[in-house]
Design a protein around this motif. Sequence first.
Motif, PDB file in Angstrom:
ATOM      1  N   HIS A  23      31.314   3.997 -19.968  1.00  0.00           N
ATOM      2  CA  HIS A  23      30.159   4.412 -19.164  1.00  0.00           C
ATOM      3  C   HIS A  23      30.558   4.553 -17.698  1.00  0.00           C
ATOM      4  N   LYS A  24      29.622   4.993 -16.866  1.00  0.00           N
ATOM      5  CA  LYS A  24      29.958   5.384 -15.490  1.00  0.00           C
ATOM      6  C   LYS A  24      29.402   4.393 -14.464  1.00  0.00           C
TER       7      LYS A  24
ATOM      8  N   PHE B  97      36.955  -2.929  -4.652  1.00  0.00           N
ATOM      9  CA  PHE B  97      36.446  -2.137  -5.779  1.00  0.00           C
ATOM     10  C   PHE B  97      37.542  -1.241  -6.363  1.00  0.00           C
ATOM     11  N   GLU B  98      38.411  -0.726  -5.494  1.00  0.00           N
ATOM     12  CA  GLU B  98      39.465   0.181  -5.962  1.00  0.00           C
ATOM     13  C   GLU B  98      40.490  -0.523  -6.844  1.00  0.00           C
TER      14      GLU B  98
ATOM     15  N   PHE C 220      38.239   5.172  -9.772  1.00  0.00           N
ATOM     16  CA  PHE C 220      37.371   6.139  -9.107  1.00  0.00           C
ATOM     17  C   PHE C 220      37.861   7.561  -9.367  1.00  0.00           C
ATOM     18  N   GLY C 221      36.946   8.504  -9.359  1.00  0.00           N
ATOM     19  CA  GLY C 221      37.324   9.900  -9.556  1.00  0.00           C
ATOM     20  C   GLY C 221      36.113  10.756  -9.868  1.00  0.00           C
TER      21      GLY C 221
ATOM     22  N   ASP D 107      34.337   8.030 -14.514  1.00  0.00           N
ATOM     23  CA  ASP D 107      34.962   7.525 -13.288  1.00  0.00           C
ATOM     24  C   ASP D 107      33.898   6.921 -12.379  1.00  0.00           C
ATOM     25  N   ALA D 108      34.289   5.871 -11.680  1.00  0.00           N
ATOM     26  CA  ALA D 108      33.376   5.220 -10.752  1.00  0.00           C
ATOM     27  C   ALA D 108      33.185   6.078  -9.505  1.00  0.00           C
ATOM     28  N   ILE D 109      32.007   5.962  -8.915  1.00  0.00           N
ATOM     29  CA  ILE D 109      31.751   6.582  -7.618  1.00  0.00           C
ATOM     30  C   ILE D 109      31.136   5.526  -6.707  1.00  0.00           C
ATOM     31  N   MET D 110      31.355   5.686  -5.407  1.00  0.00           N
ATOM     32  CA  MET D 110      30.712   4.807  -4.432  1.00  0.00           C
ATOM     33  C   MET D 110      29.805   5.663  -3.562  1.00  0.00           C
TER      34      MET D 110
END
Length: 410
Positions: A68-69, A110-111, A116-117, A122-125
């Motif tokens: 999940h994202k 977090f990284e 992230f991507g 991919d995770a986003i902030m």
Amino acid sequence: MSEYSSDLLRLLSERGYIHQVTDAGALDALAKKQVVPGYIGFDATAPSLHVGSLVQIMMLRRLQQTGHKPICVMGGGTTKVGDPSGKDESRKMLTPADIDANIASIRTVFEKLLTFGDGPTDAIMVNNDDWLSTLGYIDLLRDVGPHFTINRMLTFDSVKLRLDREQPLTFLEFNYMILQAYDFRELSLRHACRLQMGGSDQWGNIVNGIELGRRMDGVELFGLTTPLLTTADGAKMGKTAAGAVWLNEDQLAAYDFWQYWRNTDDRDVGRFLRLFTDLPLDEIARLEALEGAEINAAKIVLANEVTALVRGPEAAASAEATAHETFAGSGAGADLPVLEIPTEGMRVGAACTALGFTASNGEAKRKVAEGAVKIDDETVDDAGFLIVLAAGEEKRLSLGRKRHALLKGA
């Protein structure tokens, strides 16, 4: 056998993250059928989050691990207001530049824990200042205001606590729950976010957001909270006598971070391994079953695993080596905190306090009286003892068996 069929809720349940869920059956079905974007909001009031926030970051990691994202929402906008949840008093105001610098610093942790991507999982902030600061006050009152009643808002613990103690709750802070609810709605529109997670103290704020999304957009949103995280002795997670256990290296040395986990209460080892590491559950079951002195091996595994995740494998290996040299040998490991002693010297009590071993000189005096303070393994019996070192000379200061530092002549 888990009561859930989706990988997401099954993993969260098995590892002890779930306290409350809104419509667990529907969320379970959704998570089995599609990628679910989910978010947690974080304060930007300091350059680092502390260990109390790590369970939330791990929840986002679990979200990503099960396909999940994760959406990391930095409260650039809400930090300007202040969350009254769990607070006894108003927080100080930060400048926009302070807030931006804090967010950039926090992102580094977090990284390490999320990928992230631009991909679907991919995770986003995101920064809620992007939408909150553009809201017109009249528009907010007219469009969002009718969906909140003062009667209901007064029932929330975050508000009742302050009012019961007759402590001021500003109108600014009173609006916080409206803005957090609006965040959920905005994330639903911008990123198809369906799930908000958080600590148990955020339940009221999360439910507000779910109801706002339903009333304004007719969308079904979900909420999930974790149990209030305390240690076995009832202390709040992430706080020590010496202060907060920060996640960022700049705020707390890797050795001190490692040592925090190494000093875990025997009763917490299994629970913390499930929450804060990726170790398989059968391995965790083996480790938490250890008894007597052997449980210390499990604590070292815990310290290594968490430090490797948050600070990197090299930091974990170095911290363990320093601990081994400090405890097993007579040396002073390279990662020990260092206190420079001025040429005129420093009282031993003041040195303990300067290192954060004690919260005050009074506490340091008591520890000396108890025989808990040593310099190079020699017990110090006078809190007024003056430490004088030649330039470059080093000695080891110890409080009990677990707190050690290097004293160095200026």
